[in-house]
Enzyme design. Structure first.
Site, PDB file in Angstrom:
ATOM      1  N   ASN A  73      52.889  37.832  32.766  1.00 41.99           N
ATOM      2  CA  ASN A  73      53.142  38.188  34.170  1.00 41.99           C
ATOM      3  C   ASN A  73      54.109  39.361  34.277  1.00 41.99           C
ATOM      4  O   ASN A  73      53.901  40.307  35.049  1.00 41.99           O
ATOM      5  CB  ASN A  73      53.742  36.995  34.918  1.00 41.99           C
ATOM      6  CG  ASN A  73      52.731  35.914  35.256  1.00 41.99           C
ATOM      7  OD1 ASN A  73      51.529  36.102  35.118  1.00 41.99           O
ATOM      8  ND2 ASN A  73      53.219  34.774  35.686  1.00 41.99           N
ATOM      9  N   ARG A 406      35.764  39.884  39.603  1.00 42.27           N
ATOM     10  CA  ARG A 406      36.101  39.651  38.199  1.00 42.27           C
ATOM     11  C   ARG A 406      35.158  38.577  37.678  1.00 42.27           C
ATOM     12  O   ARG A 406      34.973  37.549  38.316  1.00 42.27           O
ATOM     13  CB  ARG A 406      37.541  39.156  38.025  1.00 42.27           C
ATOM     14  CG  ARG A 406      38.613  40.098  38.548  1.00 42.27           C
ATOM     15  CD  ARG A 406      40.001  39.562  38.187  1.00 42.27           C
ATOM     16  NE  ARG A 406      41.060  40.203  38.958  1.00 42.27           N
ATOM     17  CZ  ARG A 406      41.633  41.347  38.630  1.00 42.27           C
ATOM     18  NH1 ARG A 406      41.233  41.982  37.543  1.00 42.27           N
ATOM     19  NH2 ARG A 406      42.597  41.859  39.372  1.00 42.27           N
ATOM     20  N   HIS A 466      36.828  42.666  47.795  1.00 40.10           N
ATOM     21  CA  HIS A 466      37.508  41.540  47.178  1.00 40.10           C
ATOM     22  C   HIS A 466      36.906  40.207  47.611  1.00 40.10           C
ATOM     23  O   HIS A 466      37.213  39.169  47.032  1.00 40.10           O
ATOM     24  CB  HIS A 466      38.999  41.597  47.552  1.00 40.10           C
ATOM     25  CG  HIS A 466      39.861  40.615  46.825  1.00 40.10           C
ATOM     26  ND1 HIS A 466      40.432  39.523  47.434  1.00 40.10           N
ATOM     27  CD2 HIS A 466      40.250  40.543  45.524  1.00 40.10           C
ATOM     28  CE1 HIS A 466      41.141  38.836  46.561  1.00 40.10           C
ATOM     29  NE2 HIS A 466      41.047  39.431  45.392  1.00 40.10           N
TER      30      HIS A 466
END
Length: 724
Positions: A73, A406, A466
């Site tokens: 992260n 994705r 998205h």
């Protein structure tokens, strides 16, 4: 087939006056310092991840995994967020900050907070997780602790498997300082010529294709499992790499580079070609962080700082080992008692076959009523994947339209679309090739789809697509019927096992028409303004949510039932936050369930005293976005892909769909009840002390784990067996 490159600068960016919110003319002024800093709030989120790694109640290998997640992260945070801030400052672009804080001051604050967290991260590994693992029979050992026999064995392994791929690079007048690739581990080596006394510097890259931790022996449990870090094994054998030289110093270092891709979208340029050029530039982005081991000498450090052209604020001196992201590899150790108990997702109730060993007809199930699935508690494979595979094989299906943001390698979703196209169906795939860090994979998938005859669209100029949408057109008794899926997460079978998400399947003709119009807008030149059950960004979503929030405010003022509950990953949009503040001041009870960034301040008198904010982290990544409004007793509940961030509301194509089935409204309400319950383990955002973890009750007893409860509830759902 040539790709269909869409070049639209209007359409989805247009206005819709029907969604203008009601604005109170005499609304009181809100204080200037009413937002939490975005970057510091993100660091607070990663601290919550670290607290799971520090928690002795979490299984040991899972604690190591959380340490790796924290490291991964933080790498992305520097590569994108910090890099973006530096770029905007250097180019004179305005940087949003709280009142009284300069952009450079923000960077210093980030550096100080990140450095403190990285030191705490290193302590968690060295002082807690590593010793506990060793007690449990999994040890990361040093060279000096090994027996002569072990050292001989590893020496042979080094000679045969590591030495041949190493490439020491000298730095001298004939050899310039080498390029240091981002996130690679490196050894900085200073050597002395034993004949001349001359000292030189060399850089040795730790090969990334080799295992980070090397097994010392092949002993199986219950015997202890021992590993040595790859960089330690290499450092022990430096004499073999510099024969005739005296090795004076060696230290590990690591560079993080700016990898924030900025694409200049030119009307005359192919989008995929522009992106490929930018991806090549990404590899050579400027350094923004230098991590060094705490024992590095000043001479070596000065050389690195000078050659990499970085500031002292960008140097992070840390205990070894660096790059604890390598701990992900420990997840392959076969010690189930050191991990979370294995969970096998169940099939959604409506998709369970009526007969043992039978196969469910998903189209019949969806036709009967809307189906809401909750991953990973309910299986992605037997719902989303099966839906697309059945559509590809069904001779009555005429067309499939799908967005892909994705997905995973060798994805069954991609294969289903290819199978459908090869079977002669009309197939449209909108592949978002600008999905950060998945750009190359998405370009590869897009080209594979094109070769199979799929109509591929690469997106819209200035916008990322998205939303998570799939539309199947099926012929039934001479008429066409639409079957739709709208999700909160990606069409990715791998991440669906660890990401918590919702997905709605529906045969509602209103939703089918909504998606048909939206896909036409995404792939052609249609401009749609009206949707029945969808809120679509960037045109409608912001205005629609502001109107819903404002309606709750007005209902509260008029003494009608009101309330707002929102679950999301991040909330930083000022207009949405201010609307929630005003609703709170009117008496609307507001619950915010956020995983990551929260720019909203909770529980502040006169500002947000009716707002509660919770965060829940655990074995699954809370990823779904839910929006629930009481609406004077007529609940308005939406699920979708959008967070409350500028990019989602203004620069992305997003879609929320309204839930209408009473059972689905109850399921969402019960989930919120559980998340906000004082008996549920969570983090509370307080007005004065920031995020505070509440994991035990007054008597020290552990609080309930939300994910365990949901897992148990969903597992109990069973379709009644048919009676013969």
């Amino acid at each position: 087939m040539a790709a269909d490159i869409i070049r639209l600068d209007s359409g989805l960016g247009g206005d819709d006056d029907d969604f203008d919110p009601i604005v109170e003319a005499d609304a009181p002024e809100l204080p200037d310092n009413r937002y939490h800093d975005r970057e510091l709030s993100w660091l607070a989120f990663n601290q919550r991840v670290l607290e799971l790694a520090e928690d002795p109640a979490v299984p040991l290998l899972e604690r190591a995994n959380f340490l790796a997640i924290f490291a991964s992260n933080l790498d992305e945070f520097f590569m994108v967020r910090v890099a973006g801030l530096k770029r905007r400052i250097s180019t004179g672009i305005a940087v949003p900050t709280n009142i009284g804080r300069s952009p450079t001051g923000v960077l210093r604050d980030i550096s100080a907070a990140a450095h403190e967290l990285q030191l705490r991260h290193a302590r968690a590994w060295n002082d807690s997780v590593r010793p506990a693992l060793s007690e449990a029979g999994v040890s990361i050992v040093g060279w000096d602790s090994l027996s002569e026999q072990d050292q001989e064995h590893l020496g042979e392994y080094f000679s045969e498997n590591i030495f041949p791929v190493l490439m020491p690079l000298a730095v001298d007048p004939a050899h310039p300082f080498p390029y240091i690739s981002g996130l690679s581990l490196n050894l900085a080596v200073r050597v002395r010529n034993s004949r001349t006394g001359r000292q030189d510097f060399a850089r040795l890259k730790v090969p990334q294709m080799l295992p980070r931790f090397i097994a010392v022996d092949a002993a199986a449990f219950p015997e202890p499992i021992r590993y040595i870090a790859l960089e330690d094994l290499i450092a022990t054998h430096l004499d073999a790499l510099f024969p005739g030289m005296e090795v004076l110093e060696h230290h590990v270092f690591r560079v993080t580079r700016n990898e924030d891709v900025e694409i200049e979208e030119d009307e005359s340029e192919n989008l995929i070609q522009a992106l490929e050029k930018e991806l090549l530039r990404r590899r050579f982005g400027p350094p923004i962080r230098l991590e060094i081991t705490e024992d590095m000498d000043d001479v070596t450090l000065s050389l690195l700082v000078r050659e990499l052209d970085i500031t002292e604020h960008e140097v992070y001196r840390l205990p070894s080992p660096l790059d604890l992201g390598g701990l992900f590899s420990l997840g392959g150790i076969d010690r189930p008692e050191l991990k979370y108990p294995k969970h096998v997702p169940t099939t959604a109730l409506q998709f369970q076959p009526s007969e043992p060993n039978g196969k469910a007809n998903l189209f019949a199930a969806i036709s009967a009523r809307d189906v809401l699935v909750h991953h990973p508690y309910e299986s992605f494979n037997t719902s989303v994947q099966a839906f697309l595979e059945q559509a590809a094989a069904d001779p009555h299906v005429l067309a499939i339209k799908q967005t892909l943001y994705r997905t995973s390698g060798d994805s069954p979703i991609i294969e289903a679309l290819i199978d459908a196209a090869e079977a002669g169906k009309q197939v449209l795939a909108l592949v978002e090739i600008k999905a950060r860090f998945d750009e190359e994979a998405n370009i590869s998938w897009a080209r594979k789809l094109e070769k199979a005859g799929v109509h591929v669209v690469y997106g819209l100029v200035g916008l990322k697509t998205h939303c998570k949408l799939a539309l199947v057109i099926r012929e039934e008794q001479g008429t066409l019927r639409s079957y739709s899926h709208i999700g909160t997460g990606n069409y990715n079978p791998k991440t669906s096992r660890i990401y918590e998400d919702f997905g709605l399947f529906t045969a509602d003709p209103h939703v089918g028409r909504d998606l048909t119009r939206l896909f036409n807008e995404l792939s052609g030149y249609a401009i749609e303004k009206k949707f029945k059950r969808l809120l679509v960004a960037p045109r409608q979503l912001r205005k629609g949510l502001l109107k819903l929030i404002e309606t709750e405010r007005l209902n509260a003022e008029q003494g009608r039932p009101s309330g707002i509950r929102i679950k999301l990953n991040s909330i930083v949009d000022e207009a949405i936050i201010d609307a929630l503040y005003r609703a709170s001041n009117a008496g609307v009870p507001i619950d915010i369930w956020v995983r990551g960034i929260c720019g909203l301040k909770a529980g502040v008198p006169g500002l947000s005293e009716n707002i509660r904010v919770r965060s829940i982290l655990g074995r699954y990544l809370e990823h779904s976005r839910l929006f629930s409004f009481v609406a004077d007793g007529d609940p308005q509940v939406f699920i979708g892909s959008a967070d409350m961030m500028h990019r989602n509301l203004d620069r992305r194509v997003e879609a929320l769909v309204r839930l209408t089935d009473p059972a689905h409204l109850t399921e969402v309400a019960e989930l919120f009840d559980l998340a906000m319950d004082e008996g549920t383990s969570s983090w509370h955002l307080t007005a004065t002390e920031g995020w505070q973890r509440r994991s035990t009750g007054p008597d020290g007893e552990p609080l309930a784990d939300l994910q365990d409860i949901v897992m148990a509830r969903v597992a109990k759902r069973r379709r009644p067996r048919s009676r013969r």
